[in-house]
Design a protein around this motif. Sequence first.
Motif, PDB file in Angstrom:
ATOM      1  N   ILE A   1       0.928  -1.087  -0.123  1.00 20.44           N
ATOM      2  CA  ILE A   1       0.025   0.119  -0.038  1.00 20.44           C
ATOM      3  C   ILE A   1       0.848   0.896   0.013  1.00 20.44           C
ATOM      4  O   ILE A   1       1.423   1.493   0.879  1.00 20.44           O
ATOM      5  CB  ILE A   1      -0.946  -0.068   1.249  1.00 20.44           C
ATOM      6  N   HIS A   2       0.986   2.084  -1.046  1.00 20.19           N
ATOM      7  CA  HIS A   2       1.565   3.195  -1.247  1.00 20.19           C
ATOM      8  C   HIS A   2       1.370   4.387  -0.400  1.00 20.19           C
ATOM      9  O   HIS A   2      -0.074   4.289   0.194  1.00 20.19           O
ATOM     10  CB  HIS A   2       1.401   3.766  -2.475  1.00 20.19           C
ATOM     11  N   GLY A   3       2.157   5.075  -0.169  1.00 23.16           N
ATOM     12  CA  GLY A   3       1.609   6.581   0.760  1.00 23.16           C
ATOM     13  C   GLY A   3       1.113   7.587   0.053  1.00 23.16           C
ATOM     14  O   GLY A   3       0.705   7.340  -1.122  1.00 23.16           O
ATOM     15  N   HIS A   4       0.955   8.535   0.572  1.00 24.99           N
ATOM     16  CA  HIS A   4       0.356   9.823  -0.201  1.00 24.99           C
ATOM     17  C   HIS A   4       1.261  10.076  -1.473  1.00 24.99           C
ATOM     18  O   HIS A   4       2.516  10.241  -1.385  1.00 24.99           O
ATOM     19  CB  HIS A   4       0.428  10.930   0.905  1.00 24.99           C
ATOM     20  N   PRO A   5       0.696  10.177  -2.628  1.00 28.22           N
ATOM     21  CA  PRO A   5       1.266  10.468  -4.046  1.00 28.22           C
ATOM     22  C   PRO A   5       1.906  11.869  -4.193  1.00 28.22           C
ATOM     23  O   PRO A   5       2.924  12.184  -4.802  1.00 28.22           O
ATOM     24  CB  PRO A   5      -0.109  10.531  -5.166  1.00 28.22           C
ATOM     25  N   ASP A   6       1.588  12.802  -3.058  1.00 27.19           N
ATOM     26  CA  ASP A   6       2.200  14.183  -3.052  1.00 27.19           C
ATOM     27  C   ASP A   6       3.533  14.115  -2.191  1.00 27.19           C
ATOM     28  O   ASP A   6       4.240  15.011  -2.215  1.00 27.19           O
ATOM     29  CB  ASP A   6       1.098  15.095  -2.358  1.00 27.19           C
ATOM     30  N   HIS A   7       3.737  12.932  -1.509  1.00 29.36           N
ATOM     31  CA  HIS A   7       5.087  12.763  -0.532  1.00 29.36           C
ATOM     32  C   HIS A   7       5.936  11.988  -1.516  1.00 29.36           C
ATOM     33  O   HIS A   7       5.738  11.016  -1.708  1.00 29.36           O
ATOM     34  CB  HIS A   7       4.422  12.319   0.512  1.00 29.36           C
ATOM     35  N   MET A   8       7.291  12.573  -1.973  1.00 26.16           N
ATOM     36  CA  MET A   8       8.048  11.831  -2.547  1.00 26.16           C
ATOM     37  C   MET A   8       8.657  10.724  -1.873  1.00 26.16           C
ATOM     38  O   MET A   8       9.176   9.686  -2.434  1.00 26.16           O
ATOM     39  CB  MET A   8       9.494  12.909  -2.617  1.00 26.16           C
ATOM     40  N   VAL A   9       8.527  10.694  -0.539  1.00 30.38           N
ATOM     41  CA  VAL A   9       9.132   9.569   0.277  1.00 30.38           C
ATOM     42  C   VAL A   9       8.258   8.276   0.073  1.00 30.38           C
ATOM     43  O   VAL A   9       8.686   7.201  -0.095  1.00 30.38           O
ATOM     44  CB  VAL A   9       9.122   9.886   1.833  1.00 30.38           C
ATOM     45  N   SER A  10       6.836   8.566  -0.586  1.00 30.35           N
ATOM     46  CA  SER A  10       6.310   7.400  -0.860  1.00 30.35           C
ATOM     47  C   SER A  10       6.764   6.517  -2.237  1.00 30.35           C
ATOM     48  O   SER A  10       7.013   5.237  -2.096  1.00 30.35           O
ATOM     49  CB  SER A  10       4.630   7.727  -1.362  1.00 30.35           C
ATOM     50  N   GLU A  11       7.349   7.292  -3.107  1.00 24.04           N
ATOM     51  CA  GLU A  11       7.876   6.527  -4.063  1.00 24.04           C
ATOM     52  C   GLU A  11       9.347   5.944  -3.794  1.00 24.04           C
ATOM     53  O   GLU A  11       9.393   4.751  -4.516  1.00 24.04           O
ATOM     54  CB  GLU A  11       8.075   7.621  -5.234  1.00 24.04           C
ATOM     55  N   ILE A  12       9.764   6.532  -3.010  1.00 21.64           N
ATOM     56  CA  ILE A  12      11.257   5.995  -2.452  1.00 21.64           C
ATOM     57  C   ILE A  12      11.105   4.905  -1.574  1.00 21.64           C
ATOM     58  O   ILE A  12      11.802   3.939  -2.125  1.00 21.64           O
ATOM     59  CB  ILE A  12      11.918   7.233  -1.757  1.00 21.64           C
ATOM     60  N   ARG A  13      10.021   4.535  -0.905  1.00 25.15           N
ATOM     61  CA  ARG A  13       9.572   3.540  -0.096  1.00 25.15           C
ATOM     62  C   ARG A  13       9.268   2.366  -1.090  1.00 25.15           C
ATOM     63  O   ARG A  13       9.610   1.289  -1.059  1.00 25.15           O
ATOM     64  CB  ARG A  13       8.900   3.866   0.893  1.00 25.15           C
ATOM     65  N   TYR A  14       8.561   2.682  -1.956  1.00 24.82           N
ATOM     66  CA  TYR A  14       8.005   1.618  -2.995  1.00 24.82           C
ATOM     67  C   TYR A  14       9.269   1.181  -3.782  1.00 24.82           C
ATOM     68  O   TYR A  14       9.159   0.037  -4.161  1.00 24.82           O
ATOM     69  CB  TYR A  14       6.852   2.253  -3.725  1.00 24.82           C
TER      70      TYR A  14
ATOM     71  N   PRO B   1      -0.796  -7.153  -9.546  1.00 19.91           N
ATOM     72  CA  PRO B   1      -1.350  -6.137  -9.764  1.00 19.91           C
ATOM     73  C   PRO B   1      -2.521  -5.756  -8.744  1.00 19.91           C
ATOM     74  O   PRO B   1      -2.766  -4.604  -8.164  1.00 19.91           O
ATOM     75  CB  PRO B   1      -1.955  -5.895 -11.068  1.00 19.91           C
ATOM     76  N   GLN B   2      -3.625  -6.749  -8.509  1.00 17.16           N
ATOM     77  CA  GLN B   2      -4.394  -6.568  -7.587  1.00 17.16           C
ATOM     78  C   GLN B   2      -3.943  -6.520  -6.024  1.00 17.16           C
ATOM     79  O   GLN B   2      -4.801  -5.924  -5.348  1.00 17.16           O
ATOM     80  CB  GLN B   2      -5.348  -7.763  -7.438  1.00 17.16           C
ATOM     81  N   HIS B   3      -2.730  -6.704  -5.732  1.00 20.87           N
ATOM     82  CA  HIS B   3      -2.138  -6.529  -4.422  1.00 20.87           C
ATOM     83  C   HIS B   3      -1.267  -5.314  -4.093  1.00 20.87           C
ATOM     84  O   HIS B   3      -0.704  -4.955  -3.003  1.00 20.87           O
ATOM     85  CB  HIS B   3      -1.309  -7.590  -4.152  1.00 20.87           C
ATOM     86  N   LEU B   4      -1.483  -4.325  -5.289  1.00 17.78           N
ATOM     87  CA  LEU B   4      -0.897  -3.183  -5.272  1.00 17.78           C
ATOM     88  C   LEU B   4      -1.982  -2.103  -5.128  1.00 17.78           C
ATOM     89  O   LEU B   4      -2.423  -1.890  -5.991  1.00 17.78           O
ATOM     90  CB  LEU B   4      -0.009  -2.808  -6.521  1.00 17.78           C
ATOM     91  N   GLN B   5      -1.937  -1.091  -3.910  1.00 17.57           N
ATOM     92  CA  GLN B   5      -2.907  -0.182  -3.841  1.00 17.57           C
ATOM     93  C   GLN B   5      -2.268   1.144  -3.175  1.00 17.57           C
ATOM     94  O   GLN B   5      -1.226   1.218  -2.443  1.00 17.57           O
ATOM     95  CB  GLN B   5      -3.940  -0.588  -2.763  1.00 17.57           C
ATOM     96  N   TRP B   6      -3.116   1.950  -3.508  1.00 17.30           N
ATOM     97  CA  TRP B   6      -2.400   3.621  -3.275  1.00 17.30           C
ATOM     98  C   TRP B   6      -3.327   3.899  -1.901  1.00 17.30           C
ATOM     99  O   TRP B   6      -4.506   3.819  -1.653  1.00 17.30           O
ATOM    100  CB  TRP B   6      -2.679   4.684  -4.249  1.00 17.30           C
ATOM    101  N   GLY B   7      -2.667   4.706  -0.888  1.00 14.44           N
ATOM    102  CA  GLY B   7      -3.254   5.353   0.165  1.00 14.44           C
ATOM    103  C   GLY B   7      -2.682   6.641   0.348  1.00 14.44           C
ATOM    104  O   GLY B   7      -2.050   7.248  -0.520  1.00 14.44           O
ATOM    105  N   LEU B   8      -3.212   7.229   1.577  1.00 17.76           N
ATOM    106  CA  LEU B   8      -2.764   8.762   1.738  1.00 17.76           C
ATOM    107  C   LEU B   8      -2.178   8.867   2.971  1.00 17.76           C
ATOM    108  O   LEU B   8      -2.168   9.942   3.670  1.00 17.76           O
ATOM    109  CB  LEU B   8      -4.363   9.504   1.884  1.00 17.76           C
ATOM    110  N   PHE B   9      -1.303   7.804   3.538  1.00 20.99           N
ATOM    111  CA  PHE B   9      -0.881   7.822   4.797  1.00 20.99           C
ATOM    112  C   PHE B   9      -1.806   7.785   5.885  1.00 20.99           C
ATOM    113  O   PHE B   9      -1.477   8.272   7.123  1.00 20.99           O
ATOM    114  CB  PHE B   9       0.188   9.110   4.997  1.00 20.99           C
ATOM    115  N   ASP B  10      -3.199   7.791   5.958  1.00 24.99           N
ATOM    116  CA  ASP B  10      -4.000   7.755   7.072  1.00 24.99           C
ATOM    117  C   ASP B  10      -4.739   6.658   7.195  1.00 24.99           C
ATOM    118  O   ASP B  10      -4.942   5.621   6.264  1.00 24.99           O
ATOM    119  CB  ASP B  10      -5.041   9.017   6.693  1.00 24.99           C
TER     120      ASP B  10
END
Length: 349
Positions: free
Chosen positions: A198-211, A227-236
Amino acid sequence: MSRRGVTESIDVSGRRSTIVDVAREAGVSIKTVSRVLNHEARVSEKTQKKVREVISRLHYRPNLAARKLRNSEKTLIALICDNPQQHLSGFNADLQIGAMRECNKQGYFLIVDDFGSPECAFEDILKYPDLAGVVLSPGLCDNLKILDALDSKNIPYVRVCPQKELDRSSGVKIDDYQASVDLVKHLIDLGHESIGYIHGHPDHMVSEIRYSGFKDTLDKVGLRVNPQHLQWGLFDYDSGLKAAQNILNSDVLPTAIMAGNDDMAAAVIAIAGSMRIKVPEELSVVGFDNAPIASLIFPRMTTIDQPAIEMSKLATEMLIKEISSPNTVPHVLTVEHRLILRESAVKPM
């Protein structure tokens, strides 16, 4: 804290001791106590010793903020968070604790603004004549418009977890890429081959770094993410609930899920429980940050310890040093992270 109050501190009994108490106990004037505190030479050695003994006994500490105000120094530091009601709530709480402790230690007043909320007063804060400097939290720390605004007004700032233009200002961060590698490698070492993310917030560059750390580590051992196991979140937490539902309703369940932070990972554990999926027996879950929720839920969460309180304290300390020495060369300090092993991740069945 009153800006007009008497300089004071708290003694061991809980009552606030003041410079008046020190003077009374030592049998000297308030001015004499002040001279001792300021290391002035016009006080005899005997009197200095007596005053310092009383100061020690009463656990008295001068109010540095009051002293700064009397000297017409700027005393206000602003911690700007990326709307703590929605993003990184546990992390932002730790940032506030660290900044508060350092401000109290060094005689500054701390204010906190939640950037992005309807009540946000960021523009007004920048106009405060008493503003000495700003600490920027993740997300905002890489917002170039905010950095440009601070630079244009010559307002000192330090960033927590910066990822862009690292030579632009001082900051404190961890190696998010390596931390992510360490976390997913632990899952692989346990024997997991089907791992959701589960990704973090797309506006936070650290999200892409962790992924990137997650994906690169899987690639090295020849594993792929469904692909079904890959989702986006907002850190909340709420976005974590939706992401977890999508993953756990997929055709084939993963044996483990890694989330971009602990709030979202906690949501995975909650959804798994509601679906009668046992954690960790049927599903291992790991988070990131070591926020309080990681050790409060059941099972307790395996995660990465990002020492947010210490990072915020260090960032605030760096800011205060730069306020005192404006020509300080900016530098970014990388602090150590730790893999915290708890009960939420085990070998797959």
